[in-house]
Design a protein around this motif. Structure first.
Motif, PDB file in Angstrom:
ATOM      1  N   THR A  13       4.725   3.459 -11.540  1.00 51.62           N
ATOM      2  CA  THR A  13       3.637   4.264 -11.037  1.00 51.62           C
ATOM      3  C   THR A  13       2.296   3.405 -11.056  1.00 51.62           C
ATOM      4  OG1 THR A  13       3.192   4.674 -13.790  1.00 51.62           O
ATOM      5  CG2 THR A  13       4.411   6.409 -12.017  1.00 51.62           C
ATOM      6  N   GLY A  14       2.351   2.476 -11.726  1.00 48.98           N
ATOM      7  CA  GLY A  14       1.147   1.443 -11.989  1.00 48.98           C
ATOM      8  C   GLY A  14       0.650   1.105 -10.529  1.00 48.98           C
ATOM      9  N   GLU A  15       1.845   0.446  -9.867  1.00 51.31           N
ATOM     10  CA  GLU A  15       1.648  -0.108  -8.338  1.00 51.31           C
ATOM     11  C   GLU A  15       1.351   1.199  -7.562  1.00 51.31           C
ATOM     12  OE1 GLU A  15       3.325  -1.745 -10.619  1.00 51.31           O
ATOM     13  OE2 GLU A  15       2.850  -3.745 -10.290  1.00 51.31           O
ATOM     14  N   GLN A  16       2.006   2.143  -7.631  1.00 47.28           N
ATOM     15  CA  GLN A  16       1.813   3.612  -6.720  1.00 47.28           C
ATOM     16  C   GLN A  16       0.364   3.819  -6.661  1.00 47.28           C
ATOM     17  OE1 GLN A  16       4.707   6.475  -7.329  1.00 47.28           O
ATOM     18  NE2 GLN A  16       3.775   7.835  -5.785  1.00 47.28           N
ATOM     19  N   VAL A  17      -0.302   3.795  -7.760  1.00 45.80           N
ATOM     20  CA  VAL A  17      -1.870   3.854  -7.804  1.00 45.80           C
ATOM     21  C   VAL A  17      -2.448   3.227  -7.072  1.00 45.80           C
ATOM     22  CG1 VAL A  17      -3.942   4.248  -9.238  1.00 45.80           C
ATOM     23  CG2 VAL A  17      -1.684   5.299  -9.916  1.00 45.80           C
ATOM     24  N   THR A  18      -2.116   1.904  -7.064  1.00 49.02           N
ATOM     25  CA  THR A  18      -3.104   0.870  -6.429  1.00 49.02           C
ATOM     26  C   THR A  18      -2.952   0.837  -4.931  1.00 49.02           C
ATOM     27  OG1 THR A  18      -2.209  -0.755  -8.200  1.00 49.02           O
ATOM     28  CG2 THR A  18      -3.978  -1.539  -6.623  1.00 49.02           C
ATOM     29  N   ILE A  19      -1.584   1.216  -4.458  1.00 53.50           N
ATOM     30  CA  ILE A  19      -1.510   1.200  -2.756  1.00 53.50           C
ATOM     31  C   ILE A  19      -2.171   2.264  -2.418  1.00 53.50           C
ATOM     32  CG2 ILE A  19       0.749  -0.058  -2.764  1.00 53.50           C
ATOM     33  CD1 ILE A  19       1.915   2.622  -2.664  1.00 53.50           C
ATOM     34  N   GLY A  20      -2.479   3.380  -2.976  1.00 56.79           N
ATOM     35  CA  GLY A  20      -2.970   4.634  -2.420  1.00 56.79           C
ATOM     36  C   GLY A  20      -4.562   4.505  -2.481  1.00 56.79           C
ATOM     37  N   LEU A  21      -4.962   3.630  -3.501  1.00 57.87           N
ATOM     38  CA  LEU A  21      -6.356   3.415  -3.792  1.00 57.87           C
ATOM     39  C   LEU A  21      -6.902   2.507  -2.427  1.00 57.87           C
ATOM     40  CD1 LEU A  21      -7.173   3.138  -7.372  1.00 57.87           C
ATOM     41  CD2 LEU A  21      -7.551   5.270  -5.787  1.00 57.87           C
TER      42      LEU A  21
END
Ligand code: ASP
Ligand code: MG
Length: 406
Positions: free
Chosen positions: A72-80
């Motif tokens: 989930t950590g990386e999933q936040v960054t791609i969206g942002l």
């Protein structure tokens, strides 16, 4: 126009401001006409935080569920990042590993990439979009989320560059390249313009922790040109490529210091066939990796057998040797944690004799006693007392003229 894969590590996307800065950089390259795939890590500290949460619930955490949490950590960054690009008028689309379909095996927490479906990304790129991909994660054939091991976003970047036949894979990090040695030890250390995959692998495994080792192996296998750059400072960084692309290879590219090893010695074992395997067999069975090995035979026909292991494995290895000492008919088992390994790395060594003797003379002039030596085609390593480690690095760095302008 080129197709570039850019990977940004945790510190490069560690805050809203830094994500905005990455978006600025990507927008500039996009405006210059390049096709861009951007791979991001989780915001700095995030993966550790998630790991802490998991362990607070279950320790050790279930491997499958841990990957569900960590990804989930990386999933936040791609969206942002995709939002930050859209806000700048740059068309962008984010993808998780599963959405791309970065197919991996099912080894949760340390999965290996098996295949990537490049077609959807290629069509987004053709439509002028920037593609933002979550690093460090994939999906197995049964649809389970997997992660690639700590630092795995580097490998995602390289694997995408290979699948898309990108012109270059740029790894943006908090240092501006690969250095001849650790600048904290030698302030005159110089950024290398170019280095071969082989040298980088030696430097990476010897403690220059710039890139995940597996990503360099991957890049070498698929001949992906890699570049390490700073996301905070402009510059050409360090190109990591094949030997053919480096016209004038330097004799020596770098000096490394590894403080993670410890030394064990079994004294006075009989010098007979099978003794090395009798000593190291139980150590290997305990999954302890052995690095350097030296055996010497005394005039009385008995042998001393010395090897190094990771310092974290020292106590276990020592206990194993004490247990087997009687069967081995060994006189004594001794150990030394206060050692370091200093290495010279350079493809130029292949075609030049005398590097080793020059290195040994420099160490002798400094009064540094060498405890062990090992060599490969492009590397010479010595074990010395840890108090002499930095002195040895400085002396070798100077001797081989590594300081100064690139
Ligand atoms: N976020 C993961 C880690 O901290 C993967 C990466 O950053 O490359 O290890
Ligand atoms: Mg990293």
């Amino acid at each position: 126009m080129s197709l570039i894969v850019q990977k940004y590590g945790g510190t490069s996307v560690g805050s809203v401001e830094r994500i905005q800065a990455v978006a600025e950089r990507v927008a500039r390259e996009h405006a210059a006409g390049h096709q861009l795939v951007v791979v991001v890590s989780a915001m700095s500290g995030e993966t550790d935080r998630l790991l802490g949460l998991a362990k607070a619930i279950q320790n050790p955490p279930s491997p499958r569920e841990l990957d569900s949490v960590l990804s989930t950590g990386e999933q936040v960054t791609i969206g942002l990042l995709a939002m930050a690009l859209e806000a700048r008028g740059v068309p962008a689309r984010s993808y998780t590993g599963a959405q791309v379909r970065i197919l991996t095996d099912s080894a949760f927490n340390k999965a290996r990439i098996e295949a990537i479906d490049a077609a959807p990304i290629a069509s987004d790129l053709a439509a002028g979009k920037v593609v933002v991909v979550a690093g460090f994660q994939g999906v197995d054939k049964d649809g389970n989320i997997t992660t690639l091991g700590r630092g795995g976003s580097d490998t995602t970047g390289v694997a995408l560059a290979a699948a898309l036949k990108a012109d270059e894979c740029q790894i943006y990090t908090d240092v501006d390249g690969v250095y001849t040695t650790d600048p904290r030890i030698v302030p005159e250390a110089r950024r290398l313009d170019r280095i071969t995959y082989e040298e980088m692998l030696e430097m990476a495994s010897l403690g220059a922790k710039v890139l995940q080792i597996r990503s360099v192996e991957f890049a070498s296998k698929y001949q992906v040109t890699l570049r390490v750059l700073s996301s905070f400072k402009d510059g050409a960084g360090t190109l990591i490529t094949t030997e053919e692309n480096i016209m004038e290879a330097a004799l020596i590219s770098g000096v490394t210091l590894n403080r993670d090893e410890a030394k064990l010695t079994v004294l006075g074992v009989p010098d007979r066939p099978g003794i090395a395997s009798a000593i190291l067999g139980p150590v290997a069975d305990a999954n302890i990796e052995v690095d350097m090995i030296v055996q010497n035979v005394a005039a009385d026909g008995s042998a001393d057998f010395t090897f190094t292991v990771h310092r974290n494995d020292f106590d276990r290895a020592f206990a194993i040797l004490e247990t087997s000492a009687a069967t081995l008919k060994a006189r004594q088992v001794t150990g030394d944690r206060k050692i370091v390994k200093v290495s010279l790395v350079g493809v130029g060594m292949r075609s030049h004799a005398g590097i080793a003797s020059r290195a040994f003379r420099v160490l002798a002039d400094e009064g540094i006693n060498i405890k062990m030596i090992s060599t490969s085609e492009i590397k010479i390593s010595v074990v010395v007392d840890d108090k002499y480690g930095e002195l040895a690095v400085r002396a070798l760095h100077a001797e081989f003229g590594l300081a100064g302008e690139a």
